[in-house]
Design an enzyme around this catalytic site. Structure first.
Site, PDB file in Angstrom:
ATOM      1  N   GLU A 141       0.831  -1.205   0.000  1.00  0.00           N
ATOM      2  CA  GLU A 141       0.000   0.000   0.000  1.00  0.00           C
ATOM      3  C   GLU A 141       0.869   1.260   0.000  1.00  0.00           C
ATOM      4  O   GLU A 141       0.703   2.166   0.825  1.00  0.00           O
ATOM      5  CB  GLU A 141      -0.958  -0.005   1.190  1.00  0.00           C
ATOM      6  CG  GLU A 141      -1.960  -1.147   1.157  1.00  0.00           C
ATOM      7  CD  GLU A 141      -3.076  -1.010   2.187  1.00  0.00           C
ATOM      8  OE1 GLU A 141      -3.083  -0.023   2.956  1.00  0.00           O
ATOM      9  OE2 GLU A 141      -3.960  -1.881   2.200  1.00  0.00           O
ATOM     10  N   GLU A 288      -5.103  -8.983   0.494  1.00  0.00           N
ATOM     11  CA  GLU A 288      -5.570  -8.925   1.884  1.00  0.00           C
ATOM     12  C   GLU A 288      -7.066  -8.683   1.878  1.00  0.00           C
ATOM     13  O   GLU A 288      -7.571  -7.877   1.087  1.00  0.00           O
ATOM     14  CB  GLU A 288      -4.951  -7.764   2.670  1.00  0.00           C
ATOM     15  CG  GLU A 288      -3.571  -7.934   3.185  1.00  0.00           C
ATOM     16  CD  GLU A 288      -3.136  -6.709   4.010  1.00  0.00           C
ATOM     17  OE1 GLU A 288      -4.025  -5.955   4.486  1.00  0.00           O
ATOM     18  OE2 GLU A 288      -1.925  -6.509   4.163  1.00  0.00           O
TER      19      GLU A 288
END
Length: 388
Positions: A141, A288
């Site tokens: 991220e 995720e």
């Protein structure tokens, strides 16, 4: 659209549902809702993300034995601790290992090939013969931390790591990618309008997509419907967020696709956004996803069990999203254990499927089971979510 639906819209909705249901039924691989054990051999369940930010996690060898007992076949690691990776030797478990954001920057691997080669020699080559390393996640991220220096280094680092693997004759065995967060998306509804944010589209997403297309590697993205519901409980349907996908109904009238859960909506918005960048065929990996069991009114063991069980159900049945019905979901549940040393709020420390002593936080049937609804809401006139 509000109030009663007009007759033409009702016919369009019915046609869309019938068409999509027929298409899904004719899929060569998808299992039906009522099937249980026959689905398990067709498609393995989701992988799990193994974070190690806890003071009481057992030894790596004990964890690997526990994973084998649970018949979990794929694991994502966030570090390259030698003892952890070595414990997976001859385990039959496939690994995705990671290069942290800090290591991407401090190593200089983006601009210095020798640094990337050194990382591969230290963290991949010693285990390549005995440990099934299938992917390397470069950073995590990176757009979410608002570090433009890191953003600019991510794709060059991916290329150097891939080149080091290539020279070691491992590029065919190990894929290289980077997991994005949902902050890269500007629009998510309708899914066909999915669009990347301008500030990320050309600086990082486009170069990454070019690389992934060249190397036949997956676009990794972390998606948490829980966060969408928590941030907008008035507009986000709880059943849709929990993947109770036989309950709410929402239709993308531009494509006729019917959406029965929020996860599929967000995944397809990502697929559409990739298509707008010129790469509609790059595969998608859900690197995720999960639901916390504590820290918020909606973060309960019951909701966490429902979300993750429904995800398992979808994965073992080989179900694809409306835009990619022939592509079974490739997903990792975050996370294997609760992590009492993880930074952030209480929720972030309570995503675990299990406690550190291996006792379950809640029960999951890894072979899949029937979906259970909690409200049986049907809403054909509004979206599941207006944003990520």
């Amino acid at each position: 659209m509000t109030g009663k639906m007009s007759l033409p819209w009702m016919w369009m909705l019915l046609a869309a549902i019938l068409f999509q249901s027929s298409a899904q039924a004719s899929s060569l691989h998808a299992c039906t809702k009522k099937e249980k054990c026959p689905c398990a051999p067709c498609f393995p369940g989701p992988g799990v993300a193994f974070g190690e930010e806890a003071s009481d996690i057992r030894s790596p060898s004990e964890v690997v034995a526990f994973l084998q007992q649970q018949k979990i076949k794929t694991v994502r690691l966030y570090h390259t601790f030698k003892d952890t990776i070595k414990a997976f030797k001859d385990s039959g478990i496939d690994l995705t290992i990671s290069i942290s954001n800090a290591d991407v920057k401090s190593s200089g691997m983006a601009w210095n090939y020798d640094a990337a080669e050194k990382w591969v020699k230290n963290n991949v080559l010693p285990y390549a013969k005995d440990v099934s390393i299938k992917a390397i996640a470069v950073g995590n991220e990176v757009t979410s931390v608002k570090d433009w220096d890191l953003v600019s280094q991510t794709e060059p680092a991916m290329r150097n790591i891939h080149e080091a693997l290539k020279r070691a004759k491992l590029e065919g065995d190990i894929k290289v990618s980077t997991p994005f967060g949902m902050d890269i998306l500007e629009l998510t509804w309708p899914p066909s309008d999915g669009t990347f944010r301008v500030e990320y589209a050309w600086n990082i997403v486009k170069p990454v997509l070019i690389f992934l297309n060249e190397t036949d590697s997956p676009f990794m993205i972390n998606i948490y419907p829980y966060v969408s519901y928590k941030n907008d409980p008035k507009d986000v349907n709880l059943d849709a967020a929990l993947l109770n996908n036989w309950c709410p109904i929402s239709v993308d009238f531009k494509t006729g696709h019917v959406y029965k859960n929020l996860l599929f909506q967000l995944m397809d918005a990502t697929v559409a956004a990739m298509g707008k960048m010129g790469y509609p065929a790059v595969s998608l990996m859900l690197s995720e996803t999960g639901w916390p069991s504590a820290g918020h009114a909606m973060a309960t063991p019951e909701h966490a069990a429902m979300y993750n069980q429904n995800l398992v159900n979808l994965v073992v049945r080989g179900v694809g999203t409306p835009m990619r019905q022939a592509s079974p979901i490739n997903a990792y549940i975050y996370s294997l254990f609760n992590e009492n040393m993880r930074r952030g709020d209480v929720e972030s420390r309570n995503y675990g499927l299990f406690k550190a002593d291996f006792s379950p936080v809640y029960d999951i049937n890894w072979e899949g089971e029937d979906v259970i609804c909690i409200t049986n809401k049907v809403n054909v006139s509004s979206k599941l979510s207006s944003s990520s």
